[in-house]
Design an enzyme around this catalytic site. Structure first.
Site, short mmCIF file in Angstrom:
data_model
loop_
_atom_site.label_atom_id
_atom_site.label_comp_id
_atom_site.label_asym_id
_atom_site.label_seq_id
_atom_site.Cartn_x
_atom_site.Cartn_y
_atom_site.Cartn_z
N CYS A 2 1.94 -63.80 -54.73
CA CYS A 2 3.25 -64.93 -55.65
C CYS A 2 1.89 -66.26 -55.25
CB CYS A 2 3.91 -65.07 -56.22
SG CYS A 2 4.93 -63.64 -56.40
N ARG A 27 -5.38 -64.79 -55.81
CA ARG A 27 -4.80 -64.25 -55.35
C ARG A 27 -3.91 -63.15 -56.39
NH1 ARG A 27 -1.63 -68.63 -51.83
NH2 ARG A 27 0.02 -67.62 -52.33
N TRP A 73 3.43 -62.06 -58.11
CA TRP A 73 2.60 -60.43 -58.30
C TRP A 73 3.83 -60.07 -57.63
CZ3 TRP A 73 2.05 -57.54 -53.50
CH2 TRP A 73 0.82 -56.89 -53.48
N ASN A 99 7.96 -66.87 -53.18
CA ASN A 99 6.64 -66.10 -52.77
C ASN A 99 7.43 -64.78 -51.72
OD1 ASN A 99 4.23 -64.64 -52.26
ND2 ASN A 99 3.47 -66.75 -51.14
N GLY A 100 7.24 -63.81 -51.81
CA GLY A 100 7.33 -63.43 -50.73
C GLY A 100 9.00 -62.29 -50.82
N GLU A 491 -15.14 -49.14 -45.09
CA GLU A 491 -15.86 -50.23 -45.96
C GLU A 491 -16.68 -49.67 -47.21
OE1 GLU A 491 -14.16 -52.86 -45.59
OE2 GLU A 491 -15.25 -54.23 -46.73
N LYS A 495 -14.80 -50.96 -50.59
CA LYS A 495 -15.39 -51.69 -52.40
C LYS A 495 -15.55 -51.14 -53.31
CE LYS A 495 -15.30 -55.03 -50.23
NZ LYS A 495 -14.10 -55.12 -49.35
N GLU A 498 -12.15 -50.63 -54.62
CA GLU A 498 -10.64 -51.57 -54.59
C GLU A 498 -11.50 -52.51 -56.18
OE1 GLU A 498 -10.13 -54.61 -52.15
OE2 GLU A 498 -11.81 -54.68 -51.36
N HIS A 514 -15.47 -29.91 -40.58
CA HIS A 514 -14.07 -29.53 -40.61
C HIS A 514 -13.23 -29.89 -41.45
CE1 HIS A 514 -15.02 -29.63 -36.21
NE2 HIS A 514 -15.19 -30.75 -36.19
N LYS A 613 -4.74 -61.00 -53.01
CA LYS A 613 -5.85 -61.44 -51.81
C LYS A 613 -5.46 -61.51 -50.89
CE LYS A 613 -10.30 -63.30 -50.57
NZ LYS A 613 -10.91 -61.91 -50.00
C1 AGP Z 1 -10.29 -56.04 -48.10
O1 AGP Z 1 -11.80 -56.31 -49.65
C2 AGP Z 1 -9.12 -56.12 -49.20
N1 AGP Z 1 -9.17 -57.20 -50.09
C3 AGP Z 1 -7.86 -56.08 -48.56
O2 AGP Z 1 -8.26 -54.59 -47.53
C4 AGP Z 1 -8.23 -57.30 -46.91
O3 AGP Z 1 -9.00 -56.59 -46.11
C5 AGP Z 1 -6.78 -56.87 -46.37
O4 AGP Z 1 -5.87 -57.52 -47.31
C6 AGP Z 1 -6.05 -57.76 -45.52
O5 AGP Z 1 -6.58 -59.07 -45.75
P1 AGP Z 1 -6.69 -60.35 -44.80
O6 AGP Z 1 -8.20 -59.57 -43.84
O7 AGP Z 1 -6.70 -61.50 -45.33
O8 AGP Z 1 -5.79 -59.67 -43.33
#
Ligand code: AGP
Length: 618
Positions: A2, A27, A73, A99-100, A491, A495, A498, A514, A613
């Site tokens: 948020c 965010r 969020w 927020n939280g 990774e 990408k 997401e 396996h 984010k």
């Molecule tokens: C990666 O593209 C995502 N945004 C997500 O997996 C991110 O890496 C993860 O939430 C960790 O965030 P941080 O690096 O700010 O701790």
């Protein structure tokens, strides 16, 4: 995550708060709202489901010079008007944003409802409003009631509330590891925000850039027309010194690129160079980490390194584990922070934990860091946010210096992490005598090439656009890599998932036979990382196993590898490079492939659905 924005001053609050919310859009959120204290002292509330622009489209912007805004969020309760913040009490004396997660909200809500409070939303946040209302109904002042609420709730959060009436009074507090509260003062005005970009409306001029303070956990700020007062939750005054912030930390724009993510991918050569700045002596060709908090003696006594992170930062940790073992000469392991924090790991003063996180605010990572501190381990963070919770808990911070990263999908901060992990491994190896001078100089020489080689991969995006056309519409991808490239396969898979919402998973290539090999058919696309490194021949075998079962293969190869190129369906190439650089290089084609597939699918690349984010909730 948020977003919170508040304003007290002489100007109309609505446009300032609206602009602040717009700058927090990166965010990720699903609804928004603004409460303005009108000329008669009444609370004027506007909310919308969807984008912040929905608040503006009606043209109905209440007048008033004090207000509080929020982007939500959803954690508890779906996106809806009723669940959008701010939440007001039944007499609309106060408006509250959050927020939280209020971990004890059910017991609080039950008690408040039994006492006659009527709840209008499904959220945990609304209990905060009723707790402040309850305190004021018992004769407490707004500030006292706000502090009482802060003492009653459990969990990590940032909370703010505004009081109706002729005065101007905004309170905000921070508990636990949740996303922070930052405060700016300038020209008799003040703003609070979840993050620096929210304060841009007040920090436009250089002269105002220095007046910024960050709340620590357990701290509260009261903003009135007379200025800003910092307290603890018992009401005791706290002295806080504002710190300088740079224009870059506050300014965010796309610089002509279609998306922040593309801009940040293209910034990777500079990000890698910046991560090396003042940490590599290219004259002596040695690494020096002035911010590393351990003495030579303490480094010599280390007996284990544990690297932790979440998401992309976990993948960086997994690469780092290889580098620390190979060049640092220390046993190393990598683990998801969300798992590590709930283990009961053996940690000693000879254990070095490296916590990786772009935001420095990821709740699982920050909580895991706190556990390491409690167990007496040594703790370093690699993060991109000075003043973040992680940088305050760690014994020392190796900042990524990648510049603010707006795109939800981490890109330049990942390559910055890999660069710093290379430097850390070499530094440990040098310091422990595990790396001789010639070897460490060879490794440094390799790193010096990284910005140029990454730039070469980004010089022409046509090949990525072409392959995206070829593979868009594929329903399922399997990413394979070995050794230090296995985390890069993860990774690349992340990408793609997401930002394009296409299903993809990653496996160490040796694991394929396996089980996953049962998935191989002509509809399945395997993305195989097969650069010319020490495990190349093993990956070639895996590629042939896939092809023998009519699987389609898109391989990432080293330039000039015509033999394997002839055996696969399509190839992306990286320049020949020393092995420790290869993960930085194989990442780039996977980022660009994911980006262009997401473009073709018309996805919200910078703010993909359901994502934030920085995940400051657990
Ligand atoms: C990666 O593209 C995502 N945004 C997500 O997996 C991110 O890496 C993860 O939430 C960790 O965030 P941080 O690096 O700010 O701790």
């Amino acid at each position: 995550m948020c977003g919170i924005v508040g304003y007290v001053g002489e100007q109309e609050a609505w446009p300032i708060i609206f602009e602040g919310l717009r700058r927090l859009e990166y965010r990720g959120y699903d609804s928004a709202g603004i409460a303005i204290i009108g000329p008669q002292g009444d609370i004027q509330l506007r909310k919308t489901v969807g984008k912040v622009n929905g608040l503006d489209e009606s043209g109905d912007h209440p007048l008033g010079s004090v207000g509080l805004g929020h982007t939500r969020w959803a954690t508890h309760g779906r996106p809806s008007y009723a669940n959008a913040h701010p939440h007001t009490d039944c007499e609309q004396r106060i408006a509250v944003v959050h927020n939280g997660i209020v971990e004890n909200y059910l017991e609080l809500k039950r008690r408040l409802a039994d006492a006659g409070h009527v709840f209008e939303s499904e959220t945990d946040s609304e209990v905060l409003t009723h707790l402040v209302e309850e305190g004021m109904d018992r004769g407490l002042s707004f500030q006292e009631a706000f502090r009482r609420m802060g003492r009653m709730v459990k969990g990590s959060q940032a909370i703010s509330a505004v009081l109706q009436g002729d005065g101007a009074e905004i309170c905000a507090l921070r508990l636990g590891h949740a996303g922070g509260i930052v405060v700016a003062q300038a020209d008799g005005q003040a703003m609070i925000g979840s993050d620096l970009p929210a304060l841009l409306p007040l920090l436009q001029s250089e002269s105002n850039m220095g007046q910024v303070s960050f709340l620590d956990t357990g701290e509260m700020v009261v903003v009135t027309r007379d200025g800003v007062e910092y307290q603890d939750l018992e009401g005791n005054h706290i002295d806080k010194q504002p710190r300088m912030v740079s224009q870059e930390e506050v300014q965010v724009d796309k610089a002509g690129y279609r998306h922040f993510m593309l801009k940040e991918i293209m910034e990777q050569p500079q990000a890698v160079a910046s991560a090396m700045r003042e940490r590599v002596n290219f004259e002596t060709r040695r690494v020096d980490l002035p911010d590393f908090p351990l003495s030579s003696q303490e480094i010599a006594e280390l007996d284990r390194v544990i690297l932790i992170g979440c998401g992309t930062s976990l993948h960086a940790a997994q690469v780092g584990r290889h580098l620390v073992e190979r060049y640092g000469g220390l046993p190393a392991e990598a683990e998801s922070a969300s798992e590590f924090r709930y283990r009961d790991p053996y940690i000693s003063p000879r254990t070095l934990v490296v916590a990786i996180g772009q935001s420095g605010e990821t709740a699982d990572t920050v909580a895991a860091m706190q556990m390491v501190k409690d167990k007496g381990g040594r703790l370093v963070t690699i993060c991109n946010a000075e003043g973040s919770q992680a940088s305050r808990i760690a014994d020392g911070s190796l900042y990524m210096r990648a510049g603010i990263e707006i795109g939800v999908a981490s890109t330049k901060t990942f390559l910055a992490s890999l660069t710093i992990l290379n430097l850390l491994a070499i530094f440990l190896g040098q310091s422990r005598g595990f790396l001789d001078t010639a070897k460490s100089q060879e490794l440094v020489d390799g790193l010096a090439q990284a910005p140029r080689l990454i730039g070469e991969l980004l010089a022409d995006s046509a090949v990525y656009q072409h392959l995206a056309q070829e593979y868009v519409g594929t329903d399922y991808f399997l990413f394979l890599g070995r050794g230090v490239n296995a985390p890069i396969a993860s990774e690349g898979s992340l990408k793609l998932k997401e930002i394009s919402y296409v299903h993809a998973e990653a496996y160490p290539a040796g694991e394929m036979k396996h089980g996953p090999i049962a998935l191989i058919d002509n509809d399945m696309v395997t993305v195989a990382l097969a650069p010319k490194d020490s495990l190349y021949e093993k990956v070639v075998n895996n590629v042939r196993e896939v092809k023998a079962r009519d699987g389609r293969v898109l391989a990432v190869l080293t330039e000039g590898d015509t033999q394997l190129a002839a055996a696969v369906d399509h190839a992306l190439y990286i320049p020949e490079a020393p092995e420790h650089l290869i993960p930085l290089l194989t990442t780039v084609p996977l980022q660009m492939l994911a980006y262009h597939i997401a473009l073709l699918l018309d996805r919200d690349v910078d703010q993909p659905r359901n994502l934030a984010k920085s995940v400051t909730v657990e």
